[in-house]
Design a protein around this motif. Structure first.
Motif, PDB file in Angstrom:
ATOM      1  N   ARG A  82     -43.196  40.123-116.291  1.00 37.76           N
ATOM      2  CA  ARG A  82     -43.244  38.741-116.796  1.00 37.76           C
ATOM      3  C   ARG A  82     -44.279  37.919-116.040  1.00 37.76           C
ATOM      4  O   ARG A  82     -45.012  37.122-116.631  1.00 37.76           O
ATOM      5  N   GLU A  83     -44.336  38.103-114.724  1.00 32.66           N
ATOM      6  CA  GLU A  83     -45.325  37.391-113.919  1.00 32.66           C
ATOM      7  C   GLU A  83     -46.743  37.780-114.324  1.00 32.66           C
ATOM      8  O   GLU A  83     -47.631  36.932-114.444  1.00 32.66           O
ATOM      9  N   ASP A  85     -47.698  38.958-117.241  1.00 27.18           N
ATOM     10  CA  ASP A  85     -47.952  38.419-118.577  1.00 27.18           C
ATOM     11  C   ASP A  85     -48.306  36.929-118.509  1.00 27.18           C
ATOM     12  O   ASP A  85     -49.230  36.458-119.179  1.00 27.18           O
ATOM     13  N   GLN A  86     -47.569  36.178-117.684  1.00 27.14           N
ATOM     14  CA  GLN A  86     -47.847  34.754-117.518  1.00 27.14           C
ATOM     15  C   GLN A  86     -49.227  34.532-116.910  1.00 27.14           C
ATOM     16  O   GLN A  86     -49.977  33.642-117.326  1.00 27.14           O
ATOM     17  N   ASP A  89     -51.947  35.162-119.484  1.00 23.65           N
ATOM     18  CA  ASP A  89     -51.958  34.067-120.458  1.00 23.65           C
ATOM     19  C   ASP A  89     -52.648  32.829-119.890  1.00 23.65           C
ATOM     20  O   ASP A  89     -53.480  32.187-120.554  1.00 23.65           O
ATOM     21  N   GLU A  90     -52.350  32.482-118.636  1.00 23.22           N
ATOM     22  CA  GLU A  90     -52.925  31.277-118.045  1.00 23.22           C
ATOM     23  C   GLU A  90     -54.397  31.475-117.694  1.00 23.22           C
ATOM     24  O   GLU A  90     -55.193  30.536-117.794  1.00 23.22           O
ATOM     25  N   ARG A 147     -48.193  22.396-123.345  1.00 21.12           N
ATOM     26  CA  ARG A 147     -48.369  23.288-122.195  1.00 21.12           C
ATOM     27  C   ARG A 147     -48.449  22.491-120.897  1.00 21.12           C
ATOM     28  O   ARG A 147     -47.863  22.879-119.879  1.00 21.12           O
ATOM     29  N   ASN A 151     -45.721  22.880-117.956  1.00 22.30           N
ATOM     30  CA  ASN A 151     -46.131  23.313-116.620  1.00 22.30           C
ATOM     31  C   ASN A 151     -45.608  22.369-115.546  1.00 22.30           C
ATOM     32  O   ASN A 151     -45.161  22.800-114.484  1.00 22.30           O
ATOM     33  N   GLU A 154     -41.737  22.896-115.248  1.00 25.51           N
ATOM     34  CA  GLU A 154     -41.406  24.164-114.594  1.00 25.51           C
ATOM     35  C   GLU A 154     -41.773  24.118-113.119  1.00 25.51           C
ATOM     36  O   GLU A 154     -41.050  24.661-112.267  1.00 25.51           O
TER      37      GLU A 154
END
Length: 249
Positions: A82-83, A85-86, A89-90, A147, A151, A154
């Motif tokens: 997951r990290e 993938d994030q 994406d960023e 987004r 951000n 989060e």
């Protein structure tokens, strides 16, 4: 000289005729290309370093997993994926924002009241809106503004020692988004650096979550909407992050 890669070269701009104007425009173009290349080189160098960390942990986890992996081992592998993938994406979003400004064809009226209410519901943050304010519209790209808000929420949730709040209000011809937490705050000498790509505060570990691009994207998205983002101390302790955007009358 520019064709050979010497983008630091500049033309003289003396005079007030069309030749001086042309020289000025060439210099402006060269400066933009030079800044873009520098930004992409820095992004690529930092990204390659950041990508290695979750990949290394995944590799080690697989080697130690054995034939019957435990639930904890599976969750650790999933967390690292997951990290990763994030992060990808960023990085892609940051690269696109650096490469070109917002396409004006995609700019539409965006109601921040509805957008912020949805994001607060997702993260469990408290939403504060002035009484009687049912909508606060800004021109922008909804997915990018969402987004930026996500951000900030989060990031606040990650460092909060208590409640996270989002206050939304108009000010003159602008819309103000204020996201506050009750965490440790940011030292004065690092309040500008936290908006740099891949910067983490001392003591922050990768396991705390975040890849160091969240606040950089908030700043980039804000600026590409004609606004700005900055840090403020929260009264009573904690951190506040402020986005200021031009509002629609």
């Amino acid at each position: 000289r520019w064709g050979e890669g010497d983008l630091g070269r500049r033309l003289p701009e003396e005079g007030g005729d069309e030749v001086a104007f042309l020289a000025s425009r060439f210099n402006h173009a060269a400066a933009r290309v030079q800044a873009m290349l520098h930004s992409h080189k820095a992004l690529l160098a930092n990204a390659s370093h950041e990508l290695r960390s979750p990949l290394t942990r995944i590799r080690m986890g697989l080697e130690l997993m054995g034939e019957r992996p435990s639930a904890a081992s599976r969750e650790e592998i999933a967390r690292n994926i997951r990290e990763l993938d994030q992060l990808i994406d960023e990085i892609l979003l940051a690269s696109r924002l650096d490469a070109s400004p917002i396409d004006q064809d995609t700019v539409q009226p965006v109601d921040l009241v509805g957008l912020c209410a949805e994001e607060c519901a997702q993260t469990g943050a408290e939403l504060g809106v002035p009484e009687g304010l049912s909508s606060l519209v800004v021109p922008g790209v909804a997915r990018l503004l969402r987004r930026a808000v996500r951000n900030l929420l989060e990031n606040a949730r990650r460092h909060a020692a208590g409640n996270v709040s989002l206050d939304l209000h108009p000010q003159a011809n602008h819309a103000i988004i204020l996201v506050c937490d009750q965490g440790p705050g940011v030292p004065p000498d690092m309040r500008e650096r936290i908006f740099e790509p891949f910067f983490r505060l001392p003591g922050a570990s990768e396991r705390d979550g975040g890849v160091g691009l969240g606040l950089a994207l908030v700043k980039s998205i804000s600026e590409r909407h004609g606004g700005q983002a900055h840090y403020e101390d929260r009264p009573g302790g904690g951190a506040c992050f402020v986005i200021t955007l031009p509002a629609t009358a």
